[in-house]
Design a protein around this motif. Structure first.
Motif, PDB file in Angstrom:
ATOM      1  N   UNK A  17      -9.439 -24.186  38.801  1.00 39.14           N
ATOM      2  CA  UNK A  17      -8.464 -23.101  38.848  1.00 39.14           C
ATOM      3  C   UNK A  17      -7.142 -23.604  38.269  1.00 39.14           C
ATOM      4  N   UNK A  18      -6.423 -22.709  37.641  1.00 43.87           N
ATOM      5  CA  UNK A  18      -5.060 -23.020  37.212  1.00 43.87           C
ATOM      6  C   UNK A  18      -4.135 -21.990  37.847  1.00 43.87           C
ATOM      7  N   UNK A  19      -2.925 -22.390  38.184  1.00 44.89           N
ATOM      8  CA  UNK A  19      -2.005 -21.439  38.807  1.00 44.89           C
ATOM      9  C   UNK A  19      -1.483 -20.431  37.801  1.00 44.89           C
ATOM     10  N   UNK A  20      -0.719 -19.496  38.303  1.00 43.02           N
ATOM     11  CA  UNK A  20      -0.110 -18.469  37.464  1.00 43.02           C
ATOM     12  C   UNK A  20       0.683 -19.107  36.326  1.00 43.02           C
ATOM     13  N   UNK A  21       0.881 -18.366  35.254  1.00 46.17           N
ATOM     14  CA  UNK A  21       1.678 -18.862  34.139  1.00 46.17           C
ATOM     15  C   UNK A  21       3.102 -19.162  34.588  1.00 46.17           C
ATOM     16  N   UNK A  22       3.725 -20.076  33.879  1.00 43.03           N
ATOM     17  CA  UNK A  22       5.137 -20.330  34.106  1.00 43.03           C
ATOM     18  C   UNK A  22       5.953 -19.291  33.342  1.00 43.03           C
ATOM     19  N   UNK A  79      -5.347 -14.455  35.005  1.00 47.07           N
ATOM     20  CA  UNK A  79      -6.557 -14.333  35.810  1.00 47.07           C
ATOM     21  C   UNK A  79      -6.411 -15.141  37.093  1.00 47.07           C
ATOM     22  N   UNK A  80      -6.797 -14.559  38.207  1.00 47.45           N
ATOM     23  CA  UNK A  80      -6.897 -15.300  39.455  1.00 47.45           C
ATOM     24  C   UNK A  80      -8.253 -15.976  39.536  1.00 47.45           C
ATOM     25  N   UNK A  81      -8.385 -16.885  40.455  1.00 47.53           N
ATOM     26  CA  UNK A  81      -9.618 -17.652  40.587  1.00 47.53           C
ATOM     27  C   UNK A  81     -10.851 -16.761  40.733  1.00 47.53           C
ATOM     28  N   UNK A  82     -10.714 -15.666  41.462  1.00 48.98           N
ATOM     29  CA  UNK A  82     -11.860 -14.810  41.736  1.00 48.98           C
ATOM     30  C   UNK A  82     -12.415 -14.125  40.485  1.00 48.98           C
ATOM     31  N   UNK A  83     -11.572 -13.884  39.500  1.00 50.03           N
ATOM     32  CA  UNK A  83     -12.029 -13.149  38.318  1.00 50.03           C
ATOM     33  C   UNK A  83     -12.005 -13.977  37.031  1.00 50.03           C
ATOM     34  N   UNK A  84     -11.635 -15.251  37.117  1.00 52.70           N
ATOM     35  CA  UNK A  84     -11.600 -16.100  35.923  1.00 52.70           C
ATOM     36  C   UNK A  84     -13.025 -16.314  35.417  1.00 52.70           C
ATOM     37  N   UNK A 110     -12.638 -21.578  32.538  1.00 52.19           N
ATOM     38  CA  UNK A 110     -11.890 -22.134  33.673  1.00 52.19           C
ATOM     39  C   UNK A 110     -11.147 -23.417  33.337  1.00 52.19           C
ATOM     40  N   UNK A 111     -11.405 -23.984  32.176  1.00 53.55           N
ATOM     41  CA  UNK A 111     -10.686 -25.191  31.780  1.00 53.55           C
ATOM     42  C   UNK A 111      -9.430 -24.851  30.968  1.00 53.55           C
ATOM     43  N   UNK A 112      -9.081 -23.579  30.874  1.00 54.14           N
ATOM     44  CA  UNK A 112      -7.954 -23.139  30.043  1.00 54.14           C
ATOM     45  C   UNK A 112      -6.919 -22.374  30.860  1.00 54.14           C
ATOM     46  N   UNK A 113      -5.772 -22.185  30.261  1.00 57.98           N
ATOM     47  CA  UNK A 113      -4.773 -21.263  30.775  1.00 57.98           C
ATOM     48  C   UNK A 113      -5.135 -19.928  30.147  1.00 57.98           C
ATOM     49  N   UNK A 114      -5.462 -18.937  30.937  1.00 55.13           N
ATOM     50  CA  UNK A 114      -6.016 -17.710  30.386  1.00 55.13           C
ATOM     51  C   UNK A 114      -5.346 -16.482  30.985  1.00 55.13           C
ATOM     52  N   UNK A 115      -5.062 -15.541  30.131  1.00 52.51           N
ATOM     53  CA  UNK A 115      -4.507 -14.277  30.572  1.00 52.51           C
ATOM     54  C   UNK A 115      -4.918 -13.183  29.609  1.00 52.51           C
ATOM     55  N   UNK A 116      -4.497 -11.992  29.901  1.00 51.54           N
ATOM     56  CA  UNK A 116      -4.710 -10.874  28.990  1.00 51.54           C
ATOM     57  C   UNK A 116      -3.402 -10.107  28.898  1.00 51.54           C
ATOM     58  N   UNK A 117      -3.292  -9.305  27.878  1.00 52.86           N
ATOM     59  CA  UNK A 117      -2.046  -8.578  27.653  1.00 52.86           C
ATOM     60  C   UNK A 117      -2.329  -7.100  27.446  1.00 52.86           C
TER      61      UNK A 117
END
Length: 141
Positions: A55-60, A99-104, A109-116
Motif C-alpha cells: 500500500x502507498x499513502x495518499x498523494x502529497x 486509490x485506497x488499499x481496498x480498491x488498488x 500496488x508497487x506504484x503511486x496510482x490515481x485517476x483524474x
C-alpha cells in the motif's frame, strides 16, 4: 487522532487523565514502503510502528500539483480535449483522486496510482463545485 474507546470517554470525570494518541502514515519514497505509527501525545513517545505492505499513502500536495501540471501539457490529454472543443486549459479543473488499499488494482500496488476527473469551468476562476459540464469521461493513469 486515535480516539479512546467510547466507554473510557463516557467514564471520564474532570481531573482524570485522558490518553491522547495520533496516527501518522509515513511513506519511504526510496523503498516505496508505508508505515503507520501511533504517537502517544501525553507520554511524548511512539506507541507503535507498523509496516503496511502493498500500500502507498495518499498523494502529497506536491504530487497533486505535479499531476495537474503534467496533464495540462500531455499531448494525449490536450488532443482529446481539443477534439471536444476545449482548448483553453485555464478552464479545465483536474480533479485528482488516489486509490485506497481496498480498491488498488493488484498489478499496480508497487506504484503511486490515481485517476483524474477533468471538468470544464465557465470561467478560469469559476467555482468547480458548481461545474455541470464534464470535460472527459476518460481516465489517464
Amino acid at each position: 487522532m486515535q480516539e479512546p474507546p467510547k466507554a473510557e470517554v463516557k467514564a471520564w470525570t474532570p481531573g482524570d487523565a485522558m490518553p491522547r494518541k495520533a496516527i501518522a502514515v509515513l511513506w519511504d519514497r526510496e523503498n516505496n514502503e508505508t508505515f503507520e505509527g501511533v504517537v502517544d501525545l501525553a507520554a511524548d513517545s511512539v506507541a507503535s510502528w507498523t509496516h503496511i505492505p502493498d500500500v502507498t499513502p495518499n498523494f502529497t500536495v506536491d504530487e497533486y500539483h505535479d499531476v495537474d501540471e503534467a496533464l495540462r501539457v500531455h499531448p494525449d490529454v490536450v488532443k482529446v480535449l481539443s477534439e471536444r472543443g476545449i482548448t483553453d486549459m485555464s478552464l479545465v479543473l483536474i480533479d485528482v483522486w488516489t486509490y485506497g488499499r481496498e480498491v488498488m488494482p493488484e498489478q499496480w500496488r508497487d506504484r503511486r496510482l490515481g485517476w483524474c476527473d477533468l471538468w470544464l469551468r465557465k470561467t478560469p476562476t469559476g467555482n468547480p463545485t458548481r461545474t455541470r459540464s464534464r470535460a472527459s469521461n476518460s481516465s489517464w493513469t
